[in-house]
Design a protein around this motif. Structure first.
Motif, PDB file in Angstrom:
ATOM      1  N   VAL A  12       0.829  -1.196   0.000  1.00 29.53           N
ATOM      2  CA  VAL A  12       0.000   0.000   0.000  1.00 29.53           C
ATOM      3  C   VAL A  12       0.866   1.249   0.000  1.00 29.53           C
ATOM      4  N   ILE A  13       0.592   2.128  -0.960  1.00 28.47           N
ATOM      5  CA  ILE A  13       1.232   3.439  -1.026  1.00 28.47           C
ATOM      6  C   ILE A  13       0.125   4.461  -0.794  1.00 28.47           C
ATOM      7  N   ASP A  32       2.686   0.934   3.462  1.00 30.15           N
ATOM      8  CA  ASP A  32       4.088   0.562   3.303  1.00 30.15           C
ATOM      9  C   ASP A  32       4.946   1.769   2.940  1.00 30.15           C
ATOM     10  N   ALA A  33       4.351   2.696   2.202  1.00 33.03           N
ATOM     11  CA  ALA A  33       5.043   3.915   1.778  1.00 33.03           C
ATOM     12  C   ALA A  33       4.015   5.030   1.694  1.00 33.03           C
ATOM     13  N   VAL A  34       4.481   6.272   1.754  1.00 32.91           N
ATOM     14  CA  VAL A  34       3.589   7.425   1.652  1.00 32.91           C
ATOM     15  C   VAL A  34       4.187   8.457   0.699  1.00 32.91           C
ATOM     16  N   VAL A  35       3.316   9.178   0.004  1.00 29.26           N
ATOM     17  CA  VAL A  35       3.740  10.270  -0.863  1.00 29.26           C
ATOM     18  C   VAL A  35       2.807  11.456  -0.680  1.00 29.26           C
ATOM     19  N   ASN A  36       3.361  12.641  -0.800  1.00 31.01           N
ATOM     20  CA  ASN A  36       2.568  13.866  -0.723  1.00 31.01           C
ATOM     21  C   ASN A  36       2.199  14.262  -2.149  1.00 31.01           C
ATOM     22  N   GLN A  43       4.621  11.562  -8.506  1.00 30.13           N
ATOM     23  CA  GLN A  43       4.481  10.366  -9.335  1.00 30.13           C
ATOM     24  C   GLN A  43       5.812   9.623  -9.448  1.00 30.13           C
ATOM     25  N   LYS A  44       6.907  10.375  -9.515  1.00 28.42           N
ATOM     26  CA  LYS A  44       8.229   9.749  -9.579  1.00 28.42           C
ATOM     27  C   LYS A  44       8.532   8.997  -8.291  1.00 28.42           C
ATOM     28  N   GLU A  45       8.057   9.510  -7.164  1.00 29.05           N
ATOM     29  CA  GLU A  45       8.236   8.808  -5.895  1.00 29.05           C
ATOM     30  C   GLU A  45       7.517   7.460  -5.929  1.00 29.05           C
ATOM     31  N   VAL A  46       6.301   7.446  -6.479  1.00 28.53           N
ATOM     32  CA  VAL A  46       5.553   6.194  -6.580  1.00 28.53           C
ATOM     33  C   VAL A  46       6.290   5.214  -7.487  1.00 28.53           C
ATOM     34  N   LEU A  47       6.786   5.699  -8.603  1.00 27.28           N
ATOM     35  CA  LEU A  47       7.533   4.820  -9.501  1.00 27.28           C
ATOM     36  C   LEU A  47       8.793   4.280  -8.840  1.00 27.28           C
ATOM     37  N   ALA A  48       9.435   5.087  -8.010  1.00 29.72           N
ATOM     38  CA  ALA A  48      10.622   4.612  -7.291  1.00 29.72           C
ATOM     39  C   ALA A  48      10.250   3.513  -6.305  1.00 29.72           C
ATOM     40  N   VAL A  49       9.155   3.706  -5.576  1.00 31.82           N
ATOM     41  CA  VAL A  49       8.698   2.705  -4.608  1.00 31.82           C
ATOM     42  C   VAL A  49       8.348   1.397  -5.311  1.00 31.82           C
ATOM     43  N   THR A  50       7.769   1.488  -6.504  1.00 33.91           N
ATOM     44  CA  THR A  50       7.333   0.294  -7.240  1.00 33.91           C
ATOM     45  C   THR A  50       8.385  -0.200  -8.223  1.00 33.91           C
ATOM     46  N   LYS A  51       9.585   0.354  -8.134  1.00 34.97           N
ATOM     47  CA  LYS A  51      10.685  -0.037  -9.023  1.00 34.97           C
ATOM     48  C   LYS A  51      10.294   0.097 -10.494  1.00 34.97           C
ATOM     49  N   GLY A  52       9.594   1.214 -10.791  1.00 33.29           N
ATOM     50  CA  GLY A  52       9.231   1.527 -12.168  1.00 33.29           C
ATOM     51  C   GLY A  52       8.001   0.819 -12.703  1.00 33.29           C
ATOM     52  N   GLN A  53       7.345   0.019 -11.891  1.00 39.49           N
ATOM     53  CA  GLN A  53       6.197  -0.771 -12.354  1.00 39.49           C
ATOM     54  C   GLN A  53       4.869  -0.019 -12.319  1.00 39.49           C
ATOM     55  N   GLY A  54       4.785   1.043 -11.552  1.00 41.06           N
ATOM     56  CA  GLY A  54       3.494   1.702 -11.385  1.00 41.06           C
ATOM     57  C   GLY A  54       2.633   0.922 -10.407  1.00 41.06           C
ATOM     58  N   VAL A  55       1.357   1.159 -10.435  1.00 39.14           N
ATOM     59  CA  VAL A  55       0.447   0.528  -9.481  1.00 39.14           C
ATOM     60  C   VAL A  55      -0.625  -0.269 -10.208  1.00 39.14           C
ATOM     61  N   ASN A  56      -1.226  -1.215  -9.495  1.00 41.16           N
ATOM     62  CA  ASN A  56      -2.317  -2.001 -10.070  1.00 41.16           C
ATOM     63  C   ASN A  56      -3.672  -1.365  -9.828  1.00 41.16           C
ATOM     64  N   VAL A  57      -3.800  -0.652  -8.699  1.00 42.07           N
ATOM     65  CA  VAL A  57      -5.082  -0.065  -8.324  1.00 42.07           C
ATOM     66  C   VAL A  57      -4.852   1.325  -7.755  1.00 42.07           C
ATOM     67  N   VAL A  58      -5.701   2.266  -8.135  1.00 43.38           N
ATOM     68  CA  VAL A  58      -5.724   3.585  -7.512  1.00 43.38           C
ATOM     69  C   VAL A  58      -7.086   3.731  -6.859  1.00 43.38           C
ATOM     70  N   GLU A  68      -3.618  10.766 -11.939  1.00 42.69           N
ATOM     71  CA  GLU A  68      -3.197   9.387 -11.761  1.00 42.69           C
ATOM     72  C   GLU A  68      -3.607   8.452 -12.885  1.00 42.69           C
ATOM     73  N   PRO A  69      -4.819   8.544 -13.458  1.00 44.62           N
ATOM     74  CA  PRO A  69      -5.169   7.564 -14.485  1.00 44.62           C
ATOM     75  C   PRO A  69      -4.282   7.639 -15.721  1.00 44.62           C
ATOM     76  N   SER A  70      -3.870   8.828 -16.105  1.00 40.20           N
ATOM     77  CA  SER A  70      -3.050   8.950 -17.296  1.00 40.20           C
ATOM     78  C   SER A  70      -1.582   8.667 -17.022  1.00 40.20           C
ATOM     79  N   PHE A  71      -1.183   8.646 -15.756  1.00 39.91           N
ATOM     80  CA  PHE A  71       0.227   8.478 -15.430  1.00 39.91           C
ATOM     81  C   PHE A  71       0.604   7.053 -15.078  1.00 39.91           C
ATOM     82  N   PHE A  72      -0.221   6.386 -14.297  1.00 39.73           N
ATOM     83  CA  PHE A  72       0.150   5.066 -13.796  1.00 39.73           C
ATOM     84  C   PHE A  72      -0.411   3.960 -14.667  1.00 39.73           C
ATOM     85  N   PRO A  73       0.400   2.957 -14.971  1.00 37.76           N
ATOM     86  CA  PRO A  73      -0.149   1.787 -15.671  1.00 37.76           C
ATOM     87  C   PRO A  73      -1.012   0.984 -14.710  1.00 37.76           C
TER      88      PRO A  73
END
Length: 82
Positions: A12-13, A32-36, A43-58, A68-73
């Motif tokens: 969970v981010i 597990d992680a937090v972003v402001n 968004q780059k912080e999220v990608l760093a946490v996910t090792k470039g994978q993005g997220v499965n659910v927002v 978020e919808p246009s940025f994260f896979p």
């Protein structure tokens, strides 16, 4: 929501707009992680946490996280439910 997701094995981010809200998400919410999301490169912080994978659910129950919808896979595709 974060406690339930964590209990089910999700990583969970949590995103919030203030340090105090982020602290609550981490300390009591089980994130597990937090972003402001008000910072320029969150968004780059999220990608760093996910090792470039993005997220499965927002999950954004109040509609405050923009972009978020246009940025994260999401499972390989971008979706926008707004």
């Amino acid at each position: 929501m974060t406690n339930t997701s964590s209990a089910l094995g999700a990583k969970v981010i949590a995103a919030a707009s203030t340090r105090s809200k982020l602290d609550v998400c981490k300390r009591y919410g089980g994130a597990d992680a937090v972003v402001n999301y008000t910072t320029k490169d969150w968004q780059k912080e999220v990608l760093a946490v996910t090792k470039g994978q993005g997220v499965n659910v927002v999950y954004d129950p109040v509609g405050m996280i923009r972009g978020e919808p246009s940025f994260f896979p999401l499972e390989g595709k971008a979706e926008d439910s707004h």
